[in-house]
Design an enzyme around this catalytic site. Structure first.
Site, PDB file in Angstrom:
ATOM      1  N   GLY A  89      22.477 -23.114  -1.058  1.00  0.00           N
ATOM      2  CA  GLY A  89      23.308 -24.446  -0.677  1.00  0.00           C
ATOM      3  C   GLY A  89      22.807 -25.201   0.223  1.00  0.00           C
ATOM      4  N   GLY A 120      17.633 -22.194  -3.505  1.00  0.00           N
ATOM      5  CA  GLY A 120      17.016 -22.567  -4.690  1.00  0.00           C
ATOM      6  C   GLY A 120      16.418 -23.997  -4.458  1.00  0.00           C
ATOM      7  N   ARG A 121      17.391 -24.803  -4.545  1.00  0.00           N
ATOM      8  CA  ARG A 121      17.020 -26.407  -4.184  1.00  0.00           C
ATOM      9  C   ARG A 121      16.026 -26.692  -3.003  1.00  0.00           C
ATOM     10  NH1 ARG A 121      20.967 -30.232  -5.588  1.00  0.00           N
ATOM     11  NH2 ARG A 121      22.264 -28.414  -5.522  1.00  0.00           N
ATOM     12  N   CYS A 151      21.947 -42.204 -26.569  1.00  0.00           N
ATOM     13  CA  CYS A 151      22.983 -43.159 -26.818  1.00  0.00           C
ATOM     14  C   CYS A 151      24.404 -42.746 -25.938  1.00  0.00           C
ATOM     15  CB  CYS A 151      23.433 -42.947 -28.170  1.00  0.00           C
ATOM     16  SG  CYS A 151      21.817 -43.493 -29.249  1.00  0.00           S
TER      17      CYS A 151
HETATM   18  C1  LIG Z   1      23.084 -21.948  -7.647  1.00  0.00           C
HETATM   19  C2  LIG Z   1      23.247 -20.857  -6.791  1.00  0.00           C
HETATM   20  C3  LIG Z   1      22.259 -20.430  -5.700  1.00  0.00           C
HETATM   21  C4  LIG Z   1      21.278 -21.604  -5.321  1.00  0.00           C
HETATM   22  O1  LIG Z   1      22.127 -22.833  -4.849  1.00  0.00           O
HETATM   23  P1  LIG Z   1      20.753 -23.777  -4.083  1.00  0.00           P
HETATM   24  O2  LIG Z   1      21.977 -24.882  -3.657  1.00  0.00           O
HETATM   25  O3  LIG Z   1      19.900 -24.063  -5.339  1.00  0.00           O
HETATM   26  O4  LIG Z   1      20.280 -23.306  -2.778  1.00  0.00           O
HETATM   27  C5  LIG Z   1      22.508 -19.485  -5.139  1.00  0.00           C
HETATM   28  N1  LIG Z   1      23.177 -18.562  -5.412  1.00  0.00           N
HETATM   29  C6  LIG Z   1      24.303 -18.639  -6.473  1.00  0.00           C
HETATM   30  C7  LIG Z   1      25.037 -17.783  -6.849  1.00  0.00           C
HETATM   31  C8  LIG Z   1      23.971 -19.722  -7.135  1.00  0.00           C
HETATM   32  O5  LIG Z   1      25.188 -20.031  -8.272  1.00  0.00           O
END
Ligand SMILES: *Cc1c(COP(=O)(O)O)cnc(C)c1O
Length: 416
Positions: free
Chosen positions: A231, A275-276, A341
């Site tokens: 997050g 991740g992000r 579309c």
């Molecule tokens: C999507 C997700 C993440 C990663 O979130 P980011 O915003 O990409 O850091 C981590 N844990 C869970 C369970 C997720 O669903």
């Protein structure tokens, strides 16, 4: 307005576009590695070691995952294909976190067989895995703090979220696990998405640490780790600032010393599953302008669509746009569109960008997470290739573009 970084010079990017053909996503290996090192270093104080389990869904390409493994990351998976991807790049056993929800039994079985850390989403899943798989030696629960935590814009309020255990279920769940003979425990929460306020992550740690201490006191359970989730946001807009990781880390360190150590939990590891922020800023969608049209508004039409990058259409997300070679051109306000579309197939609405003509190369920034990964085939659009810009400047094709044959691969024309 300030410009955002490109992965290499404009001339080089033009050259790559010419050689490989657009559209494509390109990822900057050097920047990904430097960022990963910085992230892990910020938490080097954590006893027993800090680990980020890369949320595979952000950028599920084995070439990227291998780089992240190299840098010391694990994988956070939520489906069987993601588990298989992790295994393929040599991420195994407890370097895999299986944080899934609404999970089929066979996926639990496979995750447990692989020795991944299983992160359960609900108290009912204890019986579910006992019946259809087995209860592993190490079990983690996902906590949903409900009204104890304000949500954020992107993810909503925790109480409305489908994820995680309530407080009462969480305590009951650990009691049951202990009774069933489980010896190793983890605790997880994930309540933010794309959050830029560093305080938010310190508050999250406080909630999780308090629970860890409470469960220790009530059931004499010593958590091996807490997982603070992902997050961490990224500066999509030129005026945004990245999250100060050292601030987050030092805030969490103070809490650790105030609560975890006195409770006798010293040595408890801290992990995350971002991740992000790991790959997001280091990916770029490179496209070509196909058409301009001026009707009631001005439209610049690209050879990419929301099938290449869904975020702007899905939740109005801002992605910065650079028109190569046009820094000095006159600016205009326009919509930047794809060819689906679907009227919301727009990368930007009423955005001021330099005047772009057919043939110009347009770079859409921050596509390294939830970009190609969210791709889809609506309107029979074929997913694009992915390129890796190596630290030595070479380009590696790490995923070819889909072909019409790929699109038809699941159809059986012989039974027409
Ligand atoms: C999507 C997700 C993440 C990663 O979130 P980011 O915003 O990409 O850091 C981590 N844990 C869970 C369970 C997720 O669903």
């Amino acid at each position: 307005m300030a410009e955002k970084n490109l992965p290499c010079s404009e001339e080089k990017l033009q050259q790559i576009a010419k050689e490989y053909g657009t559209p494509f996503h390109i990822y900057d290996e050097k920047a990904i590695r430097e960022n990963a090192k910085k992230f892990i270093k910020a938490f080097d104080w954590v006893p027993g070691g800090f680990k980020n389990y890369f949320a595979v869904k952000a950028l599920p390409n084995p070439h990227i995952m291998k780089i992240l493994k190299d840098e010391g990351m694990g994988a956070d998976c939520s489906s069987l294909p993601e588990l298989v991807l992790a295994k393929t790049v040599g991420i195994t056993d407890e370097d895999i976190m299986f944080t899934s929800n609404d999970t089929p039994a066979h996926e639990y079985r496979e995750a447990i067989k692989m020795g991944a850390i299983v992160n359960l989403d609900d108290i009912s899943h204890i019986n579910f895995i006992e019946k259809y798989a087995e209860i592993p030696e190490l079990v983690c629960f996902r906590y949903n703090p409900g009204n104890k935590k304000k949500g954020n814009k992107l993810i909503g309020n925790p109480e409305d979220a489908k994820y995680g255990f309530t407080y009462e279920d969480l305590l009951e769940g650990y009691r049951i696990l202990k009774e069933k003979g489980v010896k190793r425990f983890g605790l997880h929460t994930m309540v933010a998405s794309n959050e830029l306020n560093p305080e938010y992550f310190v508050e999250t740690a406080k909630i999780v640490f308090d629970i860890a201490v409470e469960v220790k006191e009530k059931f004499d359970i010593n958590f091996e780790f807490v997982n603070l989730g992902g997050g961490i946001g990224i500066p999509y807009k030129p005026e945004d600032s990245p999250v100060d990781l050292n601030f987050v880390s030092q805030g969490i360190k103070s809490l650790y010393e105030e609560t975890i150590v006195p409770a006798g939990l010293a040595g408890m590891r801290i992990v995350m599953e971002c991740g992000r922020m790991v790959t997001g800023p280091y990916g770029y969608l490179v496209t070509t302008v196909l058409h301009r049209k001026e009707t009631y508004k001005k439209f610049v039409g690209l050879d990419a669509t929301m099938a290449n990058l869904m975020r702007p259409a899905l939740y109005g997300a801002y992605h910065h746009i650079t028109v190569l070679g046009k820094a000095a051109a006159e600016k205009e306000i326009c919509d930047v569109t794809g060819s689906l579309c679907e009227n919301n197939d727009k990368f930007a609405v009423d955005r001021e960008i330099p005047h772009a003509e057919p043939g110009d190369i347009v770079v859409i920034h921050d596509t390294g997470a939830h970009g190609h990964a969210m791709g889809f085939n609506y309107n029979a659009k074929l997913r694009s290739k992915e390129l890796l810009l190596k630290p030595n400047g070479n380009i590696k094709l790490i995923r070819r573009a889909e072909t019409i044959e790929d699109y038809f691969a699941t159809l059986d024309f012989t039974t027409l």
